[in-house]
Design an enzyme around this catalytic site. Structure first.
Site, PDB file in Angstrom:
ATOM      1  N   ASP A   1      10.103   5.680 -10.153  1.00  0.00           N
ATOM      2  CA  ASP A   1       9.702   6.321 -11.405  1.00  0.00           C
ATOM      3  C   ASP A   1      10.441   7.633 -11.635  1.00  0.00           C
ATOM      4  O   ASP A   1      10.756   7.980 -12.778  1.00  0.00           O
ATOM      5  CB  ASP A   1       8.194   6.577 -11.406  1.00  0.00           C
ATOM      6  CG  ASP A   1       7.393   5.335 -11.754  1.00  0.00           C
ATOM      7  OD1 ASP A   1       8.001   4.253 -11.881  1.00  0.00           O
ATOM      8  OD2 ASP A   1       6.160   5.442 -11.893  1.00  0.00           O
TER       9      ASP A   1
ATOM     10  N   SER B   1       0.812  -1.211   0.000  1.00  0.00           N
ATOM     11  CA  SER B   1       0.000   0.000   0.000  1.00  0.00           C
ATOM     12  C   SER B   1       0.852   1.271   0.000  1.00  0.00           C
ATOM     13  O   SER B   1       1.544   1.559  -0.970  1.00  0.00           O
ATOM     14  CB  SER B   1      -0.946  -0.043   1.207  1.00  0.00           C
ATOM     15  OG  SER B   1      -1.927   0.962   1.119  1.00  0.00           O
TER      16      SER B   1
ATOM     17  N   LYS C   1      -0.693  -4.287  -2.998  1.00  0.00           N
ATOM     18  CA  LYS C   1      -1.997  -3.773  -2.561  1.00  0.00           C
ATOM     19  C   LYS C   1      -2.108  -2.317  -3.019  1.00  0.00           C
ATOM     20  O   LYS C   1      -1.593  -1.412  -2.394  1.00  0.00           O
ATOM     21  CB  LYS C   1      -2.146  -3.872  -1.050  1.00  0.00           C
ATOM     22  CG  LYS C   1      -3.580  -3.646  -0.584  1.00  0.00           C
ATOM     23  CD  LYS C   1      -3.633  -2.650   0.526  1.00  0.00           C
ATOM     24  CE  LYS C   1      -5.079  -2.392   0.917  1.00  0.00           C
ATOM     25  NZ  LYS C   1      -5.415  -0.983   0.922  1.00  0.00           N
TER      26      LYS C   1
END
Length: 430
Positions: free
Chosen positions: A312, A301, A326
């Site tokens: 990224d 999460s 998740k």
């Protein structure tokens, strides 16, 4: 015995009438748009539901009251959606508030359902579960004498919580092993401190975030400032292993401590208020410090949001093993009767548009969990091996203990080695 079919009787007629009265409200569009066929309640299915309700009332082996049947129906509606949506009665709703506030009586594990089995997502640091050696992806077969195969997630959590000082036994099966084992734990008041920091060596800091609470972002910034008091940092390890997640805004704040701008995460759902974008600000606690982010199968999460954003934006090297996956957003909605609804309303996406849900974050450098074992074969004799050798005054006990710790935690040792290599390359490029 041949059972005769039972028709729709008065109680089910009352239920059908109540649902019919609710129909106009249920079919109202959320905006001023025209009602589509998909918005309308199917009357035939409602009639079937009412008939099933009445047959259970009349023919089930034990008497069941209307309230229990209706709540079971609501639980069933939500449990069939996904593992994280749930109907919460008063006790369950209060228990969820306790865990959000960061203090409750229990053993200190985050659990979920994996292939229908109650599975440990992660043990929380310095709790009975972590001290007993429970690991991410361990399967809980039973709680005391209650098998977990027919328990809902919330029922399992309720069973594991209890008064501090009381004992609880779990039957655990570790994936890859054939035999289960029973572990007896003593419940404690679980107070979750989310951030811990230390210097591994001069210039190399270690930042452990065990979960994301409302003040975790501020605590990370303060920890970085403390680490820099002894001099500039040549590298930093951000440890998100076995971090089950937590508050979304805290994850954004932690990523913001290392990013000078840009998108951190965005969410997409069906309703307009679930379309959200979160970006980093210009003020950054550690903008230039070389960074390694440690993740594993217990990172979930909010931990995956941070790792995905830093990956990224090419801010750090993600190392370890694939994360949990998740990537869904839950909203907790209080109901008028003191109960609550936890409903999945959106999905998380990394800045580059990757969905975390059921995918997880792939590390840039895969390093599995393990420890360093030094074999004697072919090893040359050194001065330190001679009995009675003089000890160097430059190697304090703290250094010896740190070396042992890095030997026990192979992933941490490899992260430190990578930071040192990055610094060597950086100096050569100057």
């Amino acid at each position: 015995m041949l059972l005769r079919p039972v028709g729709i009787l008065p109680a089910s007629r009352r239920l059908l009438a109540a649902l019919a009265l609710a129909l106009p409200l249920a079919t109202l569009p959320l905006t001023a748009q025209a009602t589509s066929p998909a918005d309308e309640l199917p009357l035939e299915d409602i009639q079937t539901f009412a008939e099933v309700f009445e047959r259970i009332k009349r023919a089930y082996v034990e008497e069941v009251d209307d309230s229990t049947l209706l709540r079971n129906a609501m639980r069933g509606m939500l449990s069939e959606l996904d593992p994280h949506s749930a109907y919460l009665d008063r006790d369950e709703f209060a228990s969820l508030r306790e865990s959000t506030e960061g203090e409750f009586g229990g053993i200190g594990i985050e659990v979920g359902l994996e292939e229908g089995q109650l599975t440990i997502i992660t043990p929380i640091d310095d709790t009975p579960a972590s001290r007993a050696g429970l690991q991410a992806r361990d399967i809980i077969l039973s709680i005391e004498d209650t098998p977990t195969e027919n328990l809902s997630l919330q029922e399992a959590v309720t069973l594991m919580r209890g008064s501090p000082g009381s004992e609880i036994s779990l039957t655990i099966l570790r994936r890859g092993e054939d035999e289960s084992r029973t572990v007896t734990l003593t419940r404690e008041v679980i107070r979750t401190e989310s951030v811990r920091s230390e210097l591994l060596e001069t210039g190399y800091g270690y930042l452990r975030v065990s979960q994301f609470q409302s003040r975790t972002g501020d605590q990370v910034t303060s920890a970085i400032q403390r680490l820099e008091r002894d001099g500039p940092l040549n590298g930093l390890i951000l440890d998100l292993r076995n971090n089950p997640g937590g508050v979304l805004q805290a994850a954004v704040a932690v990523a913001d401590a290392f990013l000078e701008g840009g998108l951190v995460v965005y969410t997409e759902g069906r309703l307009p208020d679930t379309q959200m974008r979160f970006s980093a600000g210009r003020e950054t606690a550690a903008p230039d410090v070389p960074l390694v982010v440690l993740i594993n199968g217990g990172s979930a999460s909010a931990a995956e949001i941070v790792a995905g954003a830093l990956q990224d934006q090419r801010r750090g090297v993600v190392m370890g093993t694939e994360s949990f996956g998740k990537g869904s957003v839950q909203q907790v909605m209080p109901l008028g009767n003191g109960e609550g609804l936890k409903l999945t309303t959106a999905l998380y996406y990394t800045p580059n548009g990757r969905s975390i849900q059921a995918q997880g974050i792939e590390p840039d450098v895969e390093v599995v969990r393990g420890r360093v074992e030094v074999t004697e074969t072919g090893r040359q004799l050194r001065e330190a091996d001679l009995e009675g050798h003089l000890r160097s005054s430059e190697e304090p006990r703290e250094r010896q203990e740190m070396t042992e710790r890095l030997r026990e935690d192979y992933q941490l040792g490899e992260a430190l080695n990578l930071l040192k290599a990055l610094n060597v390359l950086d100096r050569r490029d100057r």
